[in-house]
Design a protein around this motif. Structure first.
Motif, PDB file in Angstrom:
ATOM      1  N   GLY A 186       0.816  -1.211   0.000  1.00 50.38           N
ATOM      2  CA  GLY A 186       0.000   0.000   0.000  1.00 50.38           C
ATOM      3  C   GLY A 186       0.845   1.254   0.000  1.00 50.38           C
ATOM      4  N   LEU A 187       2.099   1.118  -0.428  1.00 50.22           N
ATOM      5  CA  LEU A 187       3.050   2.232  -0.481  1.00 50.22           C
ATOM      6  C   LEU A 187       3.839   2.144  -1.784  1.00 50.22           C
ATOM      7  N   ILE A 192       9.622   2.753   0.462  1.00 53.95           N
ATOM      8  CA  ILE A 192      10.037   1.679   1.373  1.00 53.95           C
ATOM      9  C   ILE A 192      11.411   1.112   1.023  1.00 53.95           C
ATOM     10  N   GLY A 193      12.071   1.698   0.020  1.00 55.40           N
ATOM     11  CA  GLY A 193      13.354   1.146  -0.418  1.00 55.40           C
ATOM     12  C   GLY A 193      14.381   1.055   0.689  1.00 55.40           C
ATOM     13  N   GLY A 194      14.558   2.144   1.442  1.00 56.77           N
ATOM     14  CA  GLY A 194      15.540   2.160   2.528  1.00 56.77           C
ATOM     15  C   GLY A 194      15.186   1.211   3.659  1.00 56.77           C
ATOM     16  N   ASP A 220       1.517   1.108  -6.162  1.00 61.64           N
ATOM     17  CA  ASP A 220       1.547   0.219  -5.004  1.00 61.64           C
ATOM     18  C   ASP A 220       2.745  -0.723  -5.176  1.00 61.64           C
ATOM     19  N   THR A 221       3.015  -1.548  -4.172  1.00 67.80           N
ATOM     20  CA  THR A 221       4.160  -2.455  -4.197  1.00 67.80           C
ATOM     21  C   THR A 221       3.820  -3.769  -3.516  1.00 67.80           C
ATOM     22  N   ASN A 222       4.143  -4.854  -4.160  1.00 70.05           N
ATOM     23  CA  ASN A 222       4.113  -6.164  -3.509  1.00 70.05           C
ATOM     24  C   ASN A 222       5.517  -6.495  -3.017  1.00 70.05           C
ATOM     25  N   VAL A 240       8.899  -7.593   7.808  1.00 73.18           N
ATOM     26  CA  VAL A 240       8.386  -6.807   6.678  1.00 73.18           C
ATOM     27  C   VAL A 240       7.068  -6.144   7.054  1.00 73.18           C
ATOM     28  N   LYS A 241       6.184  -6.884   7.658  1.00 71.31           N
ATOM     29  CA  LYS A 241       4.873  -6.340   8.048  1.00 71.31           C
ATOM     30  C   LYS A 241       5.019  -5.214   9.067  1.00 71.31           C
ATOM     31  N   THR A 242       5.935  -5.392  10.005  1.00 71.26           N
ATOM     32  CA  THR A 242       6.185  -4.339  10.991  1.00 71.26           C
ATOM     33  C   THR A 242       6.720  -3.083  10.314  1.00 71.26           C
ATOM     34  N   MET A 243       7.633  -3.279   9.363  1.00 67.09           N
ATOM     35  CA  MET A 243       8.194  -2.148   8.630  1.00 67.09           C
ATOM     36  C   MET A 243       7.115  -1.423   7.839  1.00 67.09           C
ATOM     37  N   VAL A 244       6.269  -2.162   7.146  1.00 63.11           N
ATOM     38  CA  VAL A 244       5.209  -1.554   6.338  1.00 63.11           C
ATOM     39  C   VAL A 244       4.248  -0.776   7.216  1.00 63.11           C
ATOM     40  N   ALA A 245       3.866  -1.361   8.350  1.00 63.28           N
ATOM     41  CA  ALA A 245       2.961  -0.663   9.254  1.00 63.28           C
ATOM     42  C   ALA A 245       3.584   0.644   9.764  1.00 63.28           C
ATOM     43  N   GLY A 246       4.879   0.600  10.072  1.00 64.34           N
ATOM     44  CA  GLY A 246       5.555   1.795  10.552  1.00 64.34           C
ATOM     45  C   GLY A 246       5.632   2.871   9.479  1.00 64.34           C
TER      46      GLY A 246
END
Length: 252
Positions: A186-187, A192-194, A220-222, A240-246
């Motif tokens: 969803g980003l 989210i690259g870094g 968007d990105t998978n 990964v999920k924690t990173m995406v949520a943050g």
């Protein structure tokens, strides 16, 4: 280790060699690579390389010899039909340094479909098999593929190739299957690259890839996580999920 026996300790690799001027010209759109790749992944064989070469004997010989020395298996598609430019069988024979001639077994297979009058010189080209090769049955058109060493030679017509691969599949040695899971971020990929690189560095034994696409709401990105170890996959997925949520929280 016996044929088709799986073990978490081994990795079985493969390459695909696509043969044909029509593929390189764009006249024919390849439909075999994706099918073979998915088939091999599902049985625990890692596809590592794909090459496309023209109907030129020297090119085929060089590619066959390069790939068969590097990978557990090589699968070729195309160039085993009845016309003058179907030279795959001859090139594979040259790569292995063996003779090639009409194989009585292959002639018998063709005779199941064609009458003696129909089994002309052109069709008999499909019965020319390198010495020492094993035949691969073809339930659709009867013209066989063949296996010599670690090289499996199949037709280019997708339906026939698939029928041949079903015959071949049960004979292959397989390794640990690659497991995978996906997170829709969803980003945008650049957002989210870094952080994703940091997650990848923290989980070096897991493969993490990002794949951008355009959704109904915009870019968007998978994020796809792959591993042969289920526990390592779960740990990386959680990170990964924690990173995406943050990152989503920061973007609010």
């Amino acid at each position: 280790m016996s044929v088709n026996e799986s073990s978490s300790a081994i990795i079985v690799t493969a390459a695909i060699l696509v043969i044909g001027d029509e593929i390189l010209s764009g006249r024919t759109k390849d439909k075999n690579i994706g099918y073979i790749a998915e088939y091999l992944t599902n049985i625990g064989v890692d596809l590592r390389e794909v090459r496309v070469v023209p109907d030129v004997s020297e090119e085929i010989v060089a590619a066959v010899n390069a790939l068969r020395g590097r990978y557990t298996y090589v699968f070729t598609t195309g160039g085993i039909g009845p016309t003058h430019d179907d030279i795959t069988a001859d090139a594979v024979a040259a790569a292995f340094g063996v003779a090639i001639d009409h194989d009585p077994r292959a002639v018998a297979m063709l005779s199941e479909r064609f009458s003696p009058e129909e089994l002309n010189e052109a069709r008999l080209r499909m019965a020319r098999i390198p010495a020492g090769a094993e035949l691969v049955a073809n339930a659709i058109s009867k013209a066989p593929g063949f296996n010599i060493g670690n090289v499996y030679v199949m037709a280019g017509v997708p339906a026939i190739m698939q029928a041949m691969l079903d015959v071949i599949g049960s004979t292959l040695q397989t390794g640990a299957k690659m497991l995978s899971d996906t997170v829709r971020a969803g980003l945008r990929e650049g957002d989210i690259g870094g952080p994703l690189a940091e997650v990848a560095r923290a989980h070096p034994e897991v493969s993490i890839g990002s794949y951008p696409f355009w959704s109904e709401t915009g870019p968007d990105t998978n994020i796809v996580v792959r591993s042969r170890d289920a526990e390592k996959l779960l740990a990386a997925m959680a990170a990964v999920k924690t990173m995406v949520a943050g990152e989503k929280q920061r973007s609010l």
